[in-house]
Design an enzyme around this catalytic site. Structure first.
Site, mmCIF file in Angstrom:
data_model
loop_
_atom_site.group_PDB
_atom_site.id
_atom_site.type_symbol
_atom_site.label_atom_id
_atom_site.label_comp_id
_atom_site.label_asym_id
_atom_site.label_seq_id
_atom_site.Cartn_x
_atom_site.Cartn_y
_atom_site.Cartn_z
ATOM 1 N N SER A 24 23.518 83.228 49.010
ATOM 2 C CA SER A 24 24.269 82.712 47.760
ATOM 3 C C SER A 24 24.822 84.127 46.856
ATOM 4 O O SER A 24 25.773 84.146 46.470
ATOM 5 C CB SER A 24 23.688 81.700 46.942
ATOM 6 O OG SER A 24 23.625 80.370 47.868
ATOM 7 N N ARG A 124 34.365 70.618 58.137
ATOM 8 C CA ARG A 124 33.788 70.470 56.930
ATOM 9 C C ARG A 124 34.819 70.146 55.663
ATOM 10 O O ARG A 124 35.822 70.810 55.688
ATOM 11 C CB ARG A 124 32.914 71.552 56.382
ATOM 12 C CG ARG A 124 31.606 71.769 57.368
ATOM 13 C CD ARG A 124 30.725 73.057 57.109
ATOM 14 N NE ARG A 124 29.912 72.777 55.664
ATOM 15 C CZ ARG A 124 29.214 73.839 55.383
ATOM 16 N NH1 ARG A 124 29.160 74.885 55.889
ATOM 17 N NH2 ARG A 124 28.739 73.679 54.104
ATOM 18 N N SER A 171 27.264 70.484 43.527
ATOM 19 C CA SER A 171 27.777 71.460 44.536
ATOM 20 C C SER A 171 28.095 72.743 44.030
ATOM 21 O O SER A 171 29.030 72.801 43.006
ATOM 22 C CB SER A 171 29.045 70.790 44.986
ATOM 23 O OG SER A 171 29.315 72.136 46.021
ATOM 24 N N ASP A 319 19.315 72.932 51.400
ATOM 25 C CA ASP A 319 19.329 73.868 52.623
ATOM 26 C C ASP A 319 17.951 73.714 53.575
ATOM 27 O O ASP A 319 17.842 74.397 54.618
ATOM 28 C CB ASP A 319 19.951 75.154 52.503
ATOM 29 C CG ASP A 319 21.173 75.417 52.015
ATOM 30 O OD1 ASP A 319 21.867 74.485 52.325
ATOM 31 O OD2 ASP A 319 21.587 76.369 51.112
#
Ligand code: S3P
Length: 672
Positions: A24, A124, A171, A319
């Protein structure tokens, strides 16, 4: 199909792992460096397929991003310098690349970008970013079938207005997309979420002089903000470190240190869950670097207990849930994961895929609409895991497979290149690479040196160019066996005899005119002592080469040339029956496949240097299908080959996957 399976009995962990850079933070480091004016020095970035996708996309928009390495500088030229990319942005497997950059483009009035991705990414959901961005004034067009809100997608940047977004689920990608749109357009945005999602965007922007406020409700970004350049040292990814924390928990003995791990509280849920399951995890040398807490985790073997995971904890370990589920498979009691419906729209449907694979291995597991139920046991687990190309599944089950009584093979081990290219090597090193019971499949006769990596596949599957890249990355020689067939075809055409009348003897009469030499990169066939690359790739040769390649005597001759090269030096060699007839004991065999239509398209782009028409593709597809039929006898994959379907995979990704496998293989053979 072949798989990787690494285990050792007893399982003893020792030493330290420094997992690669946080994914990230790595994406954001590149994006913010490109948006700023001036130099940003980036150290310890994650060099993986997902981050390559972000780097490639930013380059396509005019940012000067150097080749990714441990230490480099991006000279940012400001947000206004970013232009529309000439070609579609290939986001590969990366949701973060797509969603963050879609936000950025949306806020850049007058720019337009088409986003493409692999099959997994194309499935997605993108409505979650399209809805708020459209509300701000951007235009987003989904180009897939009706009702499909995935890629391909075209984003048209517009002057945007301020917005308050109230997200129904946490999110960081949606939050990041809206904030980037706000920054790019100069409009203020507020993003509220039910639970706090990872907050790297906020932390990194604060460190870059952006004046935002974070409250319990969410993030408020005022209008007209400038992103200033600031250097980054990327800490290790806690998601990657979790795999090794689980390995230590499974171990019979030892202790494992996980160094330099990002301990941002929005990311450490998995460590809390593991502690609740009975794992001792101590934190040492905690410090703050670049606004992020980092430290060393010291993890001990554990007697594992089941637990429940849900609510606000989920975004903090989303995750890591595949790994936690695999830990639960060895814990006493029933583990329940709920409130985790988001898992269904990750790189695979991770609820279904994890449960299916656990059941296939013999675990009592069940899907819930928003999670799963797992009853742990100590029974040996055995089977062949189907990863669906999902990196986190490959690694989670790879760790479960390291438990000594388990026999678990992973179908697509190379997919770890998305987030952790050196995963298999780190695993082998942690549990002792020099032991007999450490196995990196495909298994070959030990002591086979020099190293041979065999790449096979049907016509135009991309094997030759991929092999060249892989060889370059590994710094070994590339041998294109097809070039030998082409060389001898070229010479036989020169005799003037009609191809229908060619006999193996007549063809082989030309063989003495062909030699080869080692350049610094490749094994190069020479025709009468000279390089004839262009003539060898011409249409007349292409039309006849398959006729020659069918002649057993000619095949013998080519195979001898290639074997001689492989005996002389480390090689990556591509071509038909390389893994079966030529190098049956090659250390690593890869078989590349792709849809005929896609192969035709790629071949035509290479040949014509432009986008081919549908009619041209149809014609070439037909020719390829005919060629496949002719070649069928030679193109069967070796039984121990790893099959990679390249239809929706970028060449960079293919190369990363093969390089990751090759490095693990080389380390095993050479014992480091
Ligand atoms: C990420 C956010 C999370 C996470 C993903 C990376 C990010 O996704 O699962 O791996 O870097 O912003 P969501 O934003 O979809 O929760």
């Amino acid at each position: 199909m072949v798989a990787v399976s690494i285990s050792r009995s007893p399982l003893v962990v020792r030493g330290a792992i420094r997992a690669p850079g946080d994914k990230s933070i790595s994406h954001r480091a590149l994006i913010f460096a490109a948006m700023a004016t001036g130099p940003t020095r980036i150290r310890d970035i994650l060099v993986s397929a997902d981050v390559h996708a972000t780097a490639g996309a930013l380059r396509a928009m005019g940012a000067e991003i150097p080749v990714l390495s441990d230490d480099f500088v991006v000279n940012g030229r400001g947000i206004a310098s970013l232009h529309s990319p000439a070609l579609a942005l290939d986001c590969g497997n990366s949701g973060t690349t797509t969603r963050l950059l879609a936000g950025l483009v949306a806020g850049l009035a007058g720019r337009v970008a088409r986003f493409e991705g692999d099959a997994s990414l194309s499935r997605r959901p993108m409505r979650r970013i399209a809805a708020p961005l459209t509300h701000m004034g951007a235009r987003i067009a989904f180009e897939g079938p009706d009702g499909h809100d995935g890629l391909p997608m075209r984003v048209y940047g517009m002057p945007l207005s301020a917005i308050t977004v109230v997200n129904t689920h946490a999110s960081a990608q949606v939050k990041g997309a809206v904030m980037l749109a706000g920054l790019a357009s100069g409009s203020g945005v507020t993003v509220q979420e039910p639970q706090r999602s990872r907050d790297h965007t906020e932390r990194m922007l604060l460190a870059r002089g952006v004046n935002l406020t974070v409250t319990n409700e969410g993030v408020v970004l005022p209008p007209a903000q400038t992103v200033h350049a600031a250097d980054v040292v990327v800490p290790s990814d806690p998601s990657s470190a979790t795999f090794f924390a689980a390995l230590a928990a499974f171990a019979d003995a030892g202790v494992l240190r996980l160094e330099n791990v990002c301990l941002n509280p929005t990311r450490t849920g998995a460590f809390d869950v593991l502690r609740r399951m009975g794992v001792r995890i101590d934190v040492e040398s905690e410090r703050t670097v670049g606004g992020e807490a980092i430290g060393t985790l010291v993890v001990y073997p554990a007697s594992l207990q089941a637990t429940s995971i849900g609510g606000a904890e989920i975004p903090r370990c989303i995750d890591e849930l595949p790994m936690i589920a695999c830990v639960a498979a060895r814990a006493v009691g029933e583990t329940r994961i709920t409130d985790a419906g988001e898992l269904r729209v990750k790189e695979s449907d991770r609820i279904r895929a994890v449960v299916d694979n656990l059941r296939l291995l013999g675990v009592d597991a069940e899907e819930l609409p928003d999670g799963m139920r797992i009853i742990g046991s100590q029974a040996p687990l055995a089977g062949h895991v189907v990863t669906h190309g999902d990196h986190r599944l490959a690694m989670a089950f790879g760790i479960l497979g390291a438990v000594p009584s388990n026999r678990i093979a992973i179908d697509d081990p190379g997919c770890v290149s998305v987030s952790y290219p050196t995963f298999w090597r780190d695993l082998a090193q942690t549990i002792g690479p020099d032991t007999q019971s450490t196995v990196v499949a495909p298994v070959v006769a030990p002591g086979t040196t020099p190293l041979v990596i065999a790449i096979d596949g049907p016509a135009a599957s991309g094997k030759s160019s991929t092999a060249q890249w892989v060889a370059r990355r590994l710094n070994v020689h590339h041998v294109d066996s097809g070039a030998f067939y082409r060389a001898i075809t070229l010479l036989t055409l020169g005799t003037g005899v009609a191809p229908e009348q060619w006999t193996p003897q007549a063809v082989l009469e030309q063989a003495h005119r062909i030699t080869w030499r080692l350049t610094d990169r490749s094994v190069l066939p020479l025709v009468d002592g000279t390089v004839q690359d262009e003539a060898m790739r011409d249409a007349p040769v292409t039309r006849q080469v398959s006729r020659v390649a069918q002649m057993a005597a000619v095949r013998h001759w080519v195979n001898d040339q290639v074997r001689a090269a492989g005996a002389a030096t480390d090689v990556v060699v591509d071509g038909r029956d390389i893994g079966t007839a030529v190098f049956p004991t090659a250390a690593l065999k890869v078989y590349m496949v792709a849809d005929p239509g896609e192969r035709a398209r790629r071949r035509l782009i290479q040949r014509l240097g432009r986008r081919p028409t549908d009619a041209e593709i149809a014609e070439e597809t037909e020719a390829l299908v005919a060629r496949d039929a002719l070649d069928a006898a030679q193109s069967a994959p070796a039984r121990d080959a790893i099959t990679i379907d390249t239809t929706t995979v970028t060449q960079e990704e293919q190369v990363e996957r093969i390089v990751a496998l090759a490095e693990a293989t080389r380390d095993r053979l050479r014992g480091h």
